[in-house]
Design an enzyme around this catalytic site. Structure first.
Site, PDB file in Angstrom:
ATOM      1  N   ARG A  76       0.850  -1.179   0.000  1.00 35.98           N
ATOM      2  CA  ARG A  76       0.000   0.000   0.000  1.00 35.98           C
ATOM      3  C   ARG A  76       0.895   1.242   0.000  1.00 35.98           C
ATOM      4  O   ARG A  76       2.064   1.174   0.392  1.00 35.98           O
ATOM      5  CB  ARG A  76      -0.912   0.004   1.223  1.00 35.98           C
ATOM      6  N   SER A 116       0.319   4.080   1.735  1.00 39.77           N
ATOM      7  CA  SER A 116       0.257   4.895   2.943  1.00 39.77           C
ATOM      8  C   SER A 116       1.651   5.028   3.544  1.00 39.77           C
ATOM      9  O   SER A 116       2.543   4.206   3.288  1.00 39.77           O
ATOM     10  CB  SER A 116      -0.694   4.274   3.966  1.00 39.77           C
ATOM     11  N   LYS A 150      -1.639  -8.228  11.108  1.00 42.04           N
ATOM     12  CA  LYS A 150      -2.986  -8.205  11.687  1.00 42.04           C
ATOM     13  C   LYS A 150      -4.062  -7.949  10.635  1.00 42.04           C
ATOM     14  O   LYS A 150      -5.253  -8.182  10.901  1.00 42.04           O
ATOM     15  CB  LYS A 150      -3.072  -7.155  12.795  1.00 42.04           C
ATOM     16  N   ASP A 151      -3.671  -7.485   9.439  1.00 43.47           N
ATOM     17  CA  ASP A 151      -4.651  -7.244   8.378  1.00 43.47           C
ATOM     18  C   ASP A 151      -4.992  -8.510   7.604  1.00 43.47           C
ATOM     19  O   ASP A 151      -5.954  -8.515   6.825  1.00 43.47           O
ATOM     20  CB  ASP A 151      -4.127  -6.192   7.396  1.00 43.47           C
ATOM     21  N   THR A 171     -12.205   4.980  17.640  1.00 42.82           N
ATOM     22  CA  THR A 171     -11.486   3.817  17.130  1.00 42.82           C
ATOM     23  C   THR A 171     -12.367   3.100  16.122  1.00 42.82           C
ATOM     24  O   THR A 171     -13.580   2.992  16.312  1.00 42.82           O
ATOM     25  CB  THR A 171     -11.086   2.843  18.251  1.00 42.82           C
ATOM     26  N   ARG A 229     -11.186  -3.240  20.046  1.00 45.23           N
ATOM     27  CA  ARG A 229     -10.779  -2.223  21.011  1.00 45.23           C
ATOM     28  C   ARG A 229     -11.982  -1.649  21.749  1.00 45.23           C
ATOM     29  O   ARG A 229     -11.927  -1.393  22.952  1.00 45.23           O
ATOM     30  CB  ARG A 229      -9.993  -1.119  20.298  1.00 45.23           C
TER      31      ARG A 229
END
Length: 309
Positions: free
Chosen positions: A12, A14, A85-86, A126, A131
């Site tokens: 990506r 980002s 984690k994605d 969030t 969370r």
């Protein structure tokens, strides 16, 4: 004769993702001597950044990885770099998880205020249902709002008198840890599976890239994340509940919640080892899967009896 062709990394665009990919590129060049090129890919998650569009409504886990994986599958790139984690718990056909980088700090953190400083009914932003469930379990008075965007955007959206929740690893990567108000406990606020780790995929038939990636694979992190992924896989890809799993010390911490009923379960699985001290990976994977079944059974029992966390 060693291959000197550039290795192409799909990532990506980002700041966090490209910085992660750049670190992988530097490590590969240092280990193999080969040049590396970055191939930037936009994902569904990147294209849908409005705060009022929750991640779970556009696909949840996996929305930041599919197009990056496709760039490897169709030959535009040789490997894909992701925040572990994605990734979904299922391995994508045609790809293999060839390397895991050494895990950074996996804590969740609060930005804006500590948990004790947040006033009654404070707003916490969030985009993570995990969370929210964990915070609600210890502070049921809190209110929640969606939070999307890149790291800089999120840091600019701390609610007045409130806080946002982020992964410490993301702030470490971008050298922005001065924004942290509080580091949340790993045992009480169990991180997402794979949090703090970078996972790298290549095609299953690309032995050349697989050998290159083996030079940067961090074995202890691989073991930990594979155990966490075994727990997640046991729940099944259709599980929509907030879940978390993190290897800490000699055990696997598990969190599962049913936020509609204000019910959650924390569970710890002790991991096994051979008498000579070498880890028994198969036994640990089996223990993680059993831990998932035990936690879900406990959650179901609480829901049936009407008991909260």
């Amino acid at each position: 004769m060693p291959d000197t062709a550039p290795l192409r990394i799909a990532t990506r665009s980002s700041q966090q993702a490209s910085t992660q990919a750049g670190a992988v590129a530097s490590a590969l060049t240092a280990a193999t001597g080969r040049p590396v090129e970055l191939v930037f890919v936009d994902t569904v998650g990147d294209r849908t950044q409005a705060d009022n569009v929750p991640l779970h409504s556009i696909g949840g886990q996996g929305v930041f990885v599919k197009e990056v994986q496709n760039a490897v599958l169709d030959g535009r790139a040789d490997l894909a770099v992701h925040s572990a984690k994605d990734l979904t718990s299922d391995t994508t056909p045609g790809l293999r998880l060839a390397a895991f980088t050494e895990r950074r700090d996996a804590h969740d953190v609060l930005v804006g205020a500590t948990l004790d400083e947040l006033p009654l009914g404070a707003l916490v932003a969030t985009g993570s249902v995990r969370r929210r469930a964990q915070l609600a379990a210890v502070r049921p008075d809190l209110e929640f709002a969606e939070l999307r965007g890149n790291i800089g955007t999120r840091l600019s959206k701390v609610p007045d008198g409130g806080a946002i929740v982020m992964a410490k690893a993301a702030l470490l990567i971008l050298e922005l840890t001065e924004h942290i108000a509080e580091e949340l406990s790993l045992s009480e606020f169990v991180p997402a599976v794979g949090q703090g780790c970078v996972a790298i995929e290549c095609r299953v038939d690309d032995d050349d890239t697989r050998r290159a990636l083996a030079t940067i694979d961090h074995a202890p992190t691989r073991r930990a994340v594979e155990i966490e992924r075994a727990f997640l896989s046991e729940l099944g890809s259709g599980c929509s509940l907030p879940v978390a799993g993190h290897v800490r010390g000699s055990g696997l911490d598990i969190f599962v919640a049913d936020p509609e009923r204000s019910t959650s379960v924390r569970h710890r699985v002790e991991l096994r080892s051979h008498p000579d001290g070498h880890e028994s990976v198969d036994a640990d994977l089996a223990a993680a899967r059993q831990g998932a079944r035990d936690a879900m059974a406990s959650l179901a029992g609480q829901v049936a009896s009407g008991d909260g966390a």
